[in-house]
Design a protein around this motif. Structure first.
Motif, PDB file in Angstrom:
ATOM      1  N   GLY A   1       1.505   5.565 -10.837  1.00 20.36           N
ATOM      2  CA  GLY A   1       1.689   6.659  -9.927  1.00 20.36           C
ATOM      3  C   GLY A   1       2.816   6.375  -8.959  1.00 20.36           C
ATOM      4  N   PRO A   2       3.136   7.351  -8.122  1.00 19.32           N
ATOM      5  CA  PRO A   2       4.224   7.170  -7.155  1.00 19.32           C
ATOM      6  C   PRO A   2       3.829   6.203  -6.046  1.00 19.32           C
ATOM      7  CG  PRO A   2       3.195   9.299  -6.851  1.00 19.32           C
ATOM      8  CD  PRO A   2       2.568   8.677  -8.068  1.00 19.32           C
ATOM      9  N   TYR A   3       4.815   5.481  -5.535  1.00 12.97           N
ATOM     10  CA  TYR A   3       4.623   4.594  -4.407  1.00 12.97           C
ATOM     11  C   TYR A   3       5.094   5.242  -3.117  1.00 12.97           C
ATOM     12  CZ  TYR A   3       4.001   0.999  -7.951  1.00 12.97           C
ATOM     13  OH  TYR A   3       3.564   0.276  -9.020  1.00 12.97           O
ATOM     14  N   VAL A   4       6.090   6.130  -3.228  1.00 16.43           N
ATOM     15  CA  VAL A   4       6.674   6.791  -2.066  1.00 16.43           C
ATOM     16  C   VAL A   4       6.819   8.273  -2.378  1.00 16.43           C
ATOM     17  CG1 VAL A   4       8.725   6.953  -0.599  1.00 16.43           C
ATOM     18  CG2 VAL A   4       7.956   4.719  -1.408  1.00 16.43           C
ATOM     19  N   VAL A   5       6.389   9.117  -1.453  1.00 14.06           N
ATOM     20  CA  VAL A   5       6.578  10.561  -1.566  1.00 14.06           C
ATOM     21  C   VAL A   5       7.106  11.039  -0.222  1.00 14.06           C
ATOM     22  CG1 VAL A   5       5.434  12.782  -1.908  1.00 14.06           C
ATOM     23  CG2 VAL A   5       4.701  10.796  -3.237  1.00 14.06           C
ATOM     24  N   CYS A   6       8.175  11.835  -0.255  1.00 14.53           N
ATOM     25  CA  CYS A   6       8.800  12.271   0.993  1.00 14.53           C
ATOM     26  C   CYS A   6       9.331  13.699   0.820  1.00 14.53           C
ATOM     27  CB  CYS A   6       9.934  11.306   1.337  1.00 14.53           C
ATOM     28  SG  CYS A   6      10.762  11.673   2.885  1.00 14.53           S
ATOM     29  N   TRP A   7       8.911  14.599   1.700  1.00 13.73           N
ATOM     30  CA  TRP A   7       9.383  15.991   1.693  1.00 13.73           C
ATOM     31  C   TRP A   7      10.588  16.135   2.604  1.00 13.73           C
ATOM     32  CZ3 TRP A   7       7.300  19.629  -1.439  1.00 13.73           C
ATOM     33  CH2 TRP A   7       6.054  19.373  -1.973  1.00 13.73           C
ATOM     34  N   SER A   8      11.532  16.979   2.206  1.00 16.27           N
ATOM     35  CA  SER A   8      12.655  17.305   3.084  1.00 16.27           C
ATOM     36  C   SER A   8      12.127  18.154   4.240  1.00 16.27           C
ATOM     37  CB  SER A   8      13.743  18.058   2.320  1.00 16.27           C
ATOM     38  OG  SER A   8      13.264  19.313   1.877  1.00 16.27           O
ATOM     39  N   PRO A   9      12.833  18.175   5.374  1.00 16.23           N
ATOM     40  CA  PRO A   9      12.354  18.940   6.528  1.00 16.23           C
ATOM     41  C   PRO A   9      12.123  20.426   6.245  1.00 16.23           C
ATOM     42  CG  PRO A   9      14.101  17.458   7.204  1.00 16.23           C
ATOM     43  CD  PRO A   9      14.035  17.401   5.696  1.00 16.23           C
ATOM     44  N   ASP A  10      12.916  21.015   5.358  1.00 18.75           N
ATOM     45  CA  ASP A  10      12.737  22.437   5.042  1.00 18.75           C
ATOM     46  C   ASP A  10      11.734  22.678   3.921  1.00 18.75           C
ATOM     47  OD1 ASP A  10      14.095  21.703   2.732  1.00 18.75           O
ATOM     48  OD2 ASP A  10      15.778  23.077   3.044  1.00 18.75           O
ATOM     49  N   GLY A  11      11.188  21.597   3.352  1.00 16.95           N
ATOM     50  CA  GLY A  11      10.206  21.720   2.278  1.00 16.95           C
ATOM     51  C   GLY A  11      10.800  22.043   0.925  1.00 16.95           C
ATOM     52  N   GLY A  12      12.115  22.088   0.824  1.00 20.81           N
ATOM     53  CA  GLY A  12      12.765  22.487  -0.418  1.00 20.81           C
ATOM     54  C   GLY A  12      12.972  21.375  -1.432  1.00 20.81           C
ATOM     55  N   ARG A  13      12.946  20.114  -0.961  1.00 13.16           N
ATOM     56  CA  ARG A  13      13.166  18.987  -1.863  1.00 13.16           C
ATOM     57  C   ARG A  13      12.059  17.962  -1.672  1.00 13.16           C
ATOM     58  NH1 ARG A  13      17.018  20.478   0.802  1.00 13.16           N
ATOM     59  NH2 ARG A  13      17.238  18.685   2.165  1.00 13.16           N
ATOM     60  N   LEU A  14      11.794  17.255  -2.744  1.00 11.79           N
ATOM     61  CA  LEU A  14      10.752  16.239  -2.731  1.00 11.79           C
ATOM     62  C   LEU A  14      11.292  14.985  -3.391  1.00 11.79           C
ATOM     63  CD1 LEU A  14       7.746  15.386  -2.358  1.00 11.79           C
ATOM     64  CD2 LEU A  14       7.337  16.341  -4.630  1.00 11.79           C
ATOM     65  N   MET A  41      10.999   0.257  -4.065  1.00 14.32           N
ATOM     66  CA  MET A  41      11.069   1.164  -2.928  1.00 14.32           C
ATOM     67  C   MET A  41       9.851   0.992  -2.039  1.00 14.32           C
ATOM     68  SD  MET A  41      12.522   4.902  -3.846  1.00 14.32           S
ATOM     69  CE  MET A  41      11.973   5.641  -2.354  1.00 14.32           C
ATOM     70  N   ALA A  42      10.093   0.843  -0.736  1.00 16.20           N
ATOM     71  CA  ALA A  42       9.003   0.667   0.218  1.00 16.20           C
ATOM     72  C   ALA A  42       8.769   1.933   1.050  1.00 16.20           C
ATOM     73  CB  ALA A  42       9.299  -0.510   1.135  1.00 16.20           C
ATOM     74  N   ALA A  43       9.824   2.718   1.262  1.00 14.25           N
ATOM     75  CA  ALA A  43       9.715   3.916   2.089  1.00 14.25           C
ATOM     76  C   ALA A  43      10.951   4.789   1.875  1.00 14.25           C
ATOM     77  CB  ALA A  43       9.606   3.538   3.566  1.00 14.25           C
ATOM     78  N   ALA A  44      10.851   6.025   2.349  1.00 11.03           N
ATOM     79  CA  ALA A  44      11.986   6.951   2.310  1.00 11.03           C
ATOM     80  C   ALA A  44      11.824   7.943   3.454  1.00 11.03           C
ATOM     81  CB  ALA A  44      12.049   7.690   0.978  1.00 11.03           C
ATOM     82  N   ALA A  45      12.965   8.433   3.960  1.00 13.72           N
ATOM     83  CA  ALA A  45      12.926   9.416   5.040  1.00 13.72           C
ATOM     84  C   ALA A  45      14.176  10.270   5.005  1.00 13.72           C
ATOM     85  CB  ALA A  45      12.814   8.715   6.389  1.00 13.72           C
TER      86      ALA A  45
END
Length: 75
Positions: A1-14, A41-45
């Protein structure tokens, strides 16, 4: 499964980070916008305006890679 999941501020990209890969998706259609090797990968923002995306490496390869938050390409 995924280790990192991050949404863009506008919700348009993941961003989904797994062991060895970072995949940027169009959140509305599920279309892959970009894929890149991303070992440990440990994190994303996303930046507040969504223009930049920071990919944070962990384990032996510690560091931060900045990429285009809209396309996933290099900046």
């Amino acid at each position: 499964g995924p280790y990192v999941v991050c949404w863009s501020p506008d919700g348009g990209r993941l961003l989904v980070g797994t062991n060895g890969w970072a995949v940027l998706l169009d959140a509305r259609t599920g279309t892959m916008l970009h894929e890149r090797a991303a070992n440990s990968m440990a994190a994303a923002a996303f930046s507040p305006d969504g223009r930049l995306l920071a990919l944070v490496a962990g384990r032996a390869r510690r560091g931060i890679l900045l990429v285009d938050g809209r396309t996933g390409g290099s900046v």
